[in-house]
Write a protein that holds these residues in place. Structure first.
Motif, mmCIF file in Angstrom:
data_model
loop_
_atom_site.group_PDB
_atom_site.id
_atom_site.type_symbol
_atom_site.label_atom_id
_atom_site.label_comp_id
_atom_site.label_asym_id
_atom_site.label_seq_id
_atom_site.Cartn_x
_atom_site.Cartn_y
_atom_site.Cartn_z
ATOM 1 N N PHE A 44 -97.079 -34.270 79.396
ATOM 2 C CA PHE A 44 -96.385 -33.187 79.986
ATOM 3 C C PHE A 44 -95.195 -32.818 79.253
ATOM 4 N N TRP A 45 -94.280 -33.726 78.507
ATOM 5 C CA TRP A 45 -93.127 -33.363 77.577
ATOM 6 C C TRP A 45 -93.633 -32.549 76.436
ATOM 7 N N LEU A 46 -94.988 -32.964 75.791
ATOM 8 C CA LEU A 46 -95.398 -32.035 74.743
ATOM 9 C C LEU A 46 -95.796 -30.786 75.259
ATOM 10 N N ALA A 47 -96.428 -30.624 76.249
ATOM 11 C CA ALA A 47 -96.944 -29.236 76.794
ATOM 12 C C ALA A 47 -95.425 -28.393 77.192
ATOM 13 N N TRP A 48 -94.353 -29.289 77.635
ATOM 14 C CA TRP A 48 -93.219 -28.338 78.017
ATOM 15 C C TRP A 48 -92.492 -27.945 76.731
ATOM 16 N N ARG A 49 -92.546 -28.814 75.865
ATOM 17 C CA ARG A 49 -91.596 -28.479 74.398
ATOM 18 C C ARG A 49 -92.349 -27.123 73.682
ATOM 19 N N SER A 50 -93.961 -27.440 73.452
ATOM 20 C CA SER A 50 -94.568 -26.259 72.868
ATOM 21 C C SER A 50 -95.288 -25.586 73.483
ATOM 22 N N PRO A 51 -94.919 -24.451 74.118
ATOM 23 C CA PRO A 51 -95.939 -23.855 75.250
ATOM 24 C C PRO A 51 -96.974 -23.172 74.010
ATOM 25 N N ASP A 52 -97.985 -22.561 74.904
ATOM 26 C CA ASP A 52 -99.269 -21.806 74.120
ATOM 27 C C ASP A 52 -98.797 -20.427 73.631
ATOM 28 N N ALA A 53 -99.196 -20.125 72.677
ATOM 29 C CA ALA A 53 -99.081 -18.783 72.048
ATOM 30 C C ALA A 53 -99.523 -17.798 73.039
ATOM 31 N N LEU A 54 -98.862 -16.621 73.186
ATOM 32 C CA LEU A 54 -99.267 -15.582 74.055
ATOM 33 C C LEU A 54 -100.419 -14.843 73.382
ATOM 34 N N VAL A 55 -101.397 -14.189 74.277
ATOM 35 C CA VAL A 55 -102.419 -13.456 73.788
ATOM 36 C C VAL A 55 -101.572 -12.026 73.443
ATOM 37 N N SER A 56 -101.953 -11.391 72.408
ATOM 38 C CA SER A 56 -101.321 -10.145 71.894
ATOM 39 C C SER A 56 -101.545 -9.144 72.889
ATOM 40 N N PRO A 57 -100.565 -8.213 73.125
ATOM 41 C CA PRO A 57 -100.998 -7.122 74.133
ATOM 42 C C PRO A 57 -102.020 -6.135 73.872
ATOM 43 N N ASP A 58 -102.475 -6.112 72.437
ATOM 44 C CA ASP A 58 -103.568 -4.832 72.373
ATOM 45 C C ASP A 58 -104.672 -5.905 71.954
ATOM 46 N N GLY A 63 -110.208 -6.614 69.306
ATOM 47 C CA GLY A 63 -111.559 -7.008 69.621
ATOM 48 C C GLY A 63 -112.665 -5.721 69.120
ATOM 49 N N VAL A 64 -112.216 -4.540 69.438
ATOM 50 C CA VAL A 64 -112.982 -3.545 69.208
ATOM 51 C C VAL A 64 -113.173 -3.134 67.811
#
Length: 101
Positions: A44-58, A63-64
């Motif tokens: 839990f501490w590791l997940a809280w300290r380093s959240p996942d990177a967000l998907v780019s808005p475009d 992908g296209v």
């Protein structure tokens, strides 16, 4: 009673005199769940300290573009053959000279 039974009874009686924290089997039973709880808190501490990177808005446009690049690579052998067939005779290198790879 025989000697084996007497020694077993004496060992049980001697073990009953010890306090609860002196029994090694008890620590083996308690140790497993405690180790799992510690590991879950560390996770839990590791997940809280380093959240996942967000998907780019475009992400859809990217992908296209990737799909277009892959589709263009799929047709490369046909394009190479077409370009070779359409090359004028004067642009073809002589046999003594090799084309650059």
């Amino acid at each position: 009673m025989n000697a084996a039974t007497d020694s077993t009874m004496n060992a049980l009686a001697a073990g009953a005199d010890k306090p609860w924290w002196r029994h090694p089997l008890l620590w083996m039973v308690i140790g497993g769940p405690v180790a799992v709880m510690i590991a879950s808190f560390v996770t839990f501490w590791l997940a809280w300290r380093s959240p996942d990177a967000l998907v780019s808005p475009d992400y859809y446009r990217e992908g296209v573009e990737i799909n277009k690049a892959l589709a263009a690579k799929k047709h490369l052998p046909a394009l190479t053959g077409r370009n070779h067939a359409m090359t004028p005779a004067e642009d073809v290198p002589s046999e003594g000279r090799k084309a650059a790879p």
